[in-house]
Write a protein that holds these residues in place. Structure first.
Motif, PDB file in Angstrom:
ATOM      1  N   MET A 192       0.838  -1.185   0.000  1.00  0.00           N
ATOM      2  CA  MET A 192       0.000   0.000   0.000  1.00  0.00           C
ATOM      3  C   MET A 192       0.877   1.240   0.000  1.00  0.00           C
ATOM      4  O   MET A 192       1.724   1.409   0.851  1.00  0.00           O
ATOM      5  N   ARG A 193       0.679   2.083  -0.994  1.00  0.00           N
ATOM      6  CA  ARG A 193       1.453   3.307  -1.036  1.00  0.00           C
ATOM      7  C   ARG A 193       0.813   4.349  -0.105  1.00  0.00           C
ATOM      8  O   ARG A 193      -0.377   4.267   0.216  1.00  0.00           O
ATOM      9  N   LEU A 194       1.610   5.347   0.263  1.00  0.00           N
ATOM     10  CA  LEU A 194       1.084   6.332   1.214  1.00  0.00           C
ATOM     11  C   LEU A 194      -0.033   7.171   0.607  1.00  0.00           C
ATOM     12  O   LEU A 194      -0.880   7.691   1.335  1.00  0.00           O
ATOM     13  N   ILE A 195      -0.071   7.265  -0.705  1.00  0.00           N
ATOM     14  CA  ILE A 195      -1.195   7.973  -1.340  1.00  0.00           C
ATOM     15  C   ILE A 195      -2.508   7.251  -1.042  1.00  0.00           C
ATOM     16  O   ILE A 195      -3.556   7.879  -0.856  1.00  0.00           O
ATOM     17  N   THR A 196      -2.459   5.937  -0.990  1.00  0.00           N
ATOM     18  CA  THR A 196      -3.671   5.165  -0.677  1.00  0.00           C
ATOM     19  C   THR A 196      -4.057   5.375   0.783  1.00  0.00           C
ATOM     20  O   THR A 196      -5.234   5.621   1.090  1.00  0.00           O
ATOM     21  N   HIS A 197      -3.073   5.284   1.649  1.00  0.00           N
ATOM     22  CA  HIS A 197      -3.353   5.525   3.067  1.00  0.00           C
ATOM     23  C   HIS A 197      -4.000   6.892   3.271  1.00  0.00           C
ATOM     24  O   HIS A 197      -4.886   7.057   4.110  1.00  0.00           O
ATOM     25  N   ASN A 198      -3.579   7.852   2.461  1.00  0.00           N
ATOM     26  CA  ASN A 198      -4.072   9.223   2.574  1.00  0.00           C
ATOM     27  C   ASN A 198      -5.582   9.304   2.336  1.00  0.00           C
ATOM     28  O   ASN A 198      -6.221  10.287   2.683  1.00  0.00           O
ATOM     29  N   MET A 199      -6.156   8.259   1.717  1.00  0.00           N
ATOM     30  CA  MET A 199      -7.574   8.291   1.360  1.00  0.00           C
ATOM     31  C   MET A 199      -8.409   7.261   2.122  1.00  0.00           C
ATOM     32  O   MET A 199      -9.627   7.234   1.978  1.00  0.00           O
ATOM     33  N   LEU A 200      -7.773   6.423   2.899  1.00  0.00           N
ATOM     34  CA  LEU A 200      -8.517   5.363   3.587  1.00  0.00           C
ATOM     35  C   LEU A 200      -9.098   5.854   4.908  1.00  0.00           C
ATOM     36  O   LEU A 200      -8.455   6.586   5.641  1.00  0.00           O
ATOM     37  N   GLN A 201     -10.301   5.392   5.194  1.00  0.00           N
ATOM     38  CA  GLN A 201     -10.865   5.685   6.501  1.00  0.00           C
ATOM     39  C   GLN A 201     -11.598   4.465   7.035  1.00  0.00           C
ATOM     40  O   GLN A 201     -11.874   3.518   6.304  1.00  0.00           O
ATOM     41  N   CYS A 202     -11.880   4.501   8.313  1.00  0.00           N
ATOM     42  CA  CYS A 202     -12.563   3.389   8.967  1.00  0.00           C
ATOM     43  C   CYS A 202     -14.036   3.366   8.554  1.00  0.00           C
ATOM     44  O   CYS A 202     -14.685   4.401   8.458  1.00  0.00           O
ATOM     45  N   HIS A 203     -14.554   2.149   8.306  1.00  0.00           N
ATOM     46  CA  HIS A 203     -15.953   2.023   7.892  1.00  0.00           C
ATOM     47  C   HIS A 203     -16.805   1.263   8.910  1.00  0.00           C
ATOM     48  O   HIS A 203     -17.916   0.848   8.596  1.00  0.00           O
ATOM     49  N   VAL A 204     -16.274   1.085  10.099  1.00  0.00           N
ATOM     50  CA  VAL A 204     -17.070   0.425  11.133  1.00  0.00           C
ATOM     51  C   VAL A 204     -18.275   1.311  11.462  1.00  0.00           C
ATOM     52  O   VAL A 204     -18.127   2.527  11.641  1.00  0.00           O
ATOM     53  N   LYS A 205     -19.454   0.676  11.513  1.00  0.00           N
ATOM     54  CA  LYS A 205     -20.680   1.457  11.658  1.00  0.00           C
ATOM     55  C   LYS A 205     -20.692   2.266  12.958  1.00  0.00           C
ATOM     56  O   LYS A 205     -21.155   3.409  12.997  1.00  0.00           O
ATOM     57  N   ALA A 206     -20.185   1.662  14.018  1.00  0.00           N
ATOM     58  CA  ALA A 206     -20.240   2.310  15.321  1.00  0.00           C
ATOM     59  C   ALA A 206     -19.093   3.301  15.547  1.00  0.00           C
ATOM     60  O   ALA A 206     -18.945   3.851  16.634  1.00  0.00           O
ATOM     61  N   CYS A 207     -18.296   3.505  14.522  1.00  0.00           N
ATOM     62  CA  CYS A 207     -17.143   4.407  14.673  1.00  0.00           C
ATOM     63  C   CYS A 207     -17.640   5.842  14.893  1.00  0.00           C
ATOM     64  O   CYS A 207     -18.488   6.322  14.140  1.00  0.00           O
ATOM     65  N   PRO A 208     -17.113   6.509  15.932  1.00  0.00           N
ATOM     66  CA  PRO A 208     -17.591   7.864  16.209  1.00  0.00           C
ATOM     67  C   PRO A 208     -17.334   8.809  15.028  1.00  0.00           C
ATOM     68  O   PRO A 208     -16.243   8.792  14.461  1.00  0.00           O
ATOM     69  N   PRO A 209     -18.331   9.623  14.653  1.00  0.00           N
ATOM     70  CA  PRO A 209     -18.182  10.522  13.510  1.00  0.00           C
ATOM     71  C   PRO A 209     -16.975  11.454  13.711  1.00  0.00           C
ATOM     72  O   PRO A 209     -16.724  11.922  14.812  1.00  0.00           O
ATOM     73  N   GLY A 210     -16.243  11.674  12.629  1.00  0.00           N
ATOM     74  CA  GLY A 210     -15.099  12.582  12.683  1.00  0.00           C
ATOM     75  C   GLY A 210     -13.836  11.940  13.210  1.00  0.00           C
ATOM     76  O   GLY A 210     -12.796  12.577  13.247  1.00  0.00           O
ATOM     77  N   GLN A 211     -13.925  10.679  13.640  1.00  0.00           N
ATOM     78  CA  GLN A 211     -12.718  10.051  14.181  1.00  0.00           C
ATOM     79  C   GLN A 211     -12.267   8.852  13.356  1.00  0.00           C
ATOM     80  O   GLN A 211     -11.380   8.111  13.754  1.00  0.00           O
TER      81      GLN A 211
END
Ligand SMILES: [Zn+2]
Length: 122
Positions: A1-20
């Motif tokens: 995984m290149r850092l450009i990809t990391h730059n766009m990934l976020q957590c998709h867990v439903k219970a994940c607090p918004p903005g975090q």
């Protein structure tokens, strides 16, 4: 995984607090340098799509580079080369990405991030 990809990934867990859910923290990383041809125009077009703060802190934490605090408004050839090196040539081979919102761990194996979730997390 290149850092450009990391730059766009976020957590998709439903219970994940918004903005975090972004950015994911990389830990226990094993890095490698990729051979990627430098293309100044490509990097220039990439810049507005990057989250600079995240790229900068990730590059620093991984010991790849020390990027300037602000993205250069008129990047020089050297700036473009540096961004190329950080975003496009740095590959995370093995690591864990941890969500600071919910603590979910996304493993990276052989350069591929596993973003799959269990049914109860969706
Ligand atoms: Zn999360």
């Amino acid at each position: 995984m290149r850092l450009i990809t990391h730059n766009m990934l976020q957590c998709h867990v439903k219970a994940c607090p918004p903005g975090q859910s972004y950015p994911l923290q990389i830990r226990n990383a094993e890095l490698e340098a990729l051979d990627a041809e430098f293309n100044a125009d490509f990097v220039r077009r990439l810049i507005p799509k990057l989250d600079w703060k995240v790229l900068r802190s990730t590059a620093f934490e991984l010991g790849v580079a020390q990027l300037p605090e602000e993205c250069p408004a008129e990047p020089t050839e050297d700036d473009l080369q540096m961004i190329h090196k950080v975003a496009l040539q740095t590959r995370v081979k093995e690591a864990e990405m941890v969500c600071s919102g919910c603590g979910h761990v996304y493993p990276i194996k052989d350069g591929v991030p596993n973003m799959l979730l269990q049914d109860h997390e969706i």
